[in-house]
Design a protein around this motif. Structure first.
Motif, PDB file in Angstrom:
ATOM      1  N   GLY A 126       0.767  -1.241   0.000  1.00 52.00           N
ATOM      2  CA  GLY A 126       0.000   0.000   0.000  1.00 52.00           C
ATOM      3  C   GLY A 126       0.792   1.281   0.000  1.00 52.00           C
ATOM      4  N   ARG A 190      -4.544  -4.625   7.671  1.00 49.12           N
ATOM      5  CA  ARG A 190      -4.252  -3.200   7.754  1.00 49.12           C
ATOM      6  C   ARG A 190      -3.261  -2.830   6.640  1.00 49.12           C
ATOM      7  N   GLY A 192      -3.083  -1.442   2.219  1.00 54.97           N
ATOM      8  CA  GLY A 192      -3.821  -0.667   1.237  1.00 54.97           C
ATOM      9  C   GLY A 192      -4.396   0.593   1.855  1.00 54.97           C
ATOM     10  N   GLU A 193      -5.685   0.824   1.661  1.00 55.10           N
ATOM     11  CA  GLU A 193      -6.340   2.012   2.213  1.00 55.10           C
ATOM     12  C   GLU A 193      -6.402   1.973   3.736  1.00 55.10           C
ATOM     13  N   ALA A 194      -6.318   0.779   4.316  1.00 49.22           N
ATOM     14  CA  ALA A 194      -6.404   0.640   5.777  1.00 49.22           C
ATOM     15  C   ALA A 194      -5.035   0.632   6.445  1.00 49.22           C
ATOM     16  N   GLY A 198      -2.502   5.942   7.866  1.00 52.95           N
ATOM     17  CA  GLY A 198      -3.121   6.539   6.689  1.00 52.95           C
ATOM     18  C   GLY A 198      -2.131   7.129   5.700  1.00 52.95           C
ATOM     19  N   ALA A 199      -2.559   8.200   5.035  1.00 57.25           N
ATOM     20  CA  ALA A 199      -1.745   8.846   3.997  1.00 57.25           C
ATOM     21  C   ALA A 199      -1.966  10.348   4.073  1.00 57.25           C
ATOM     22  N   HIS A 208       2.840   7.994   2.857  1.00 59.29           N
ATOM     23  CA  HIS A 208       2.301   7.181   3.939  1.00 59.29           C
ATOM     24  C   HIS A 208       3.279   7.263   5.106  1.00 59.29           C
TER      25      HIS A 208
END
Length: 230
Positions: A126, A190, A192-194, A198-199, A208
């Motif tokens: 991610g 947890r 990718g997007e999770a 966060g980002a 990130h």
């Protein structure tokens, strides 16, 4: 009394190389044979590189197919690479046989398994922002620099027995701590997007914050901190 004209002195015959003490010209040198110089320890080192390469390919497979199995494969292969990295030196000392390629092979294999592969894992799970890519490049460059410095300074850091007393900067296999952390994140979905923390948008790129652990790890590798070698 008549005088005779001076006669030219005849040239001396060339001295043989035997009489003059000169060595005969050497014949053509035999080409370096890589396979003949290989030792068992070198094959184990190549096993380290193979595990790291397999982990990179597994990460690529995950990105393209989003199948969870390749990541588990990568998370298994990287600890196996560490086992090979520890085992090759043990085997070389046990057999009392090493090759002139050993040190270079070890460094190159470590770059793949503990530099490129952890960076590929972070990207796959991610951390794909522009600043993340900069961080990964920094991390791998630090790993390369750390290994190059060790190869250059190993003789100066060794004692009378030839054993290196301490590491300067953390060894590159310590990057497996990041792999362990990402393995925990992956097991808890947890990624990718999770992804943890966060980002954020910084200028033209995304960062990130979790990728900053790579900055810390790389910086510790090129630091001058002394780590006693067991």
């Amino acid at each position: 009394m008549s005088s005779q004209p001076n006669q030219p002195t005849p040239p001396e015959p060339p001295k043989s190389s035997a009489s003059s003490g000169a060595l005969p010209p050497e014949g053509p040198k035999k080409p370096f044979s890589m396979l003949r110089t290989f030792a068992l320890a070198d094959l184990i080192t190549l096993g380290n590189a193979a595990c790291g390469t397999g982990a990179v390919l597994a990460c690529m497979s995950y990105v393209s197919a989003v199948d969870r199995k390749p990541i588990w494969t990568a998370l298994v292969l990287l600890p196996l690479a560490l086992i090979c990295d520890a085992l090759d030196g043990t085997v070389a000392r046990w057999r009392r046989k090493s090759s002139p390629l050993g040190a270079d092979l070890d460094s190159l294999a470590d770059i793949v398994s503990f530099g490129v592969a952890p960076a590929a894992l972070g990207f796959a799970l991610g951390m794909r922002g522009g600043w993340d890519a900069v961080v990964f490049c920094y991390f791998v460059a630090c790993g390369i620099s750390r290994l190059a410095r060790y190869n250059v300074t190993a003789a100066a850091l060794s004692d009378e027995s030839g054993k290196v007393k301490y590491y300067e900067g953390t060894p590159i296999p310590t990057s497996l701590a990041i792999v362990l952390m990402l393995g925990v994140a992956f097991s808890r979905d947890r990624v990718g997007e999770a992804l943890w923390f966060g980002a954020m948008n910084l200028g033209p790129f995304v960062l990130h914050p979790l990728s900053l652990v790579y900055v810390f790890s790389g910086s510790m590798m090129i630091s001058t901190i002394r780590i006693p070698k067991p």
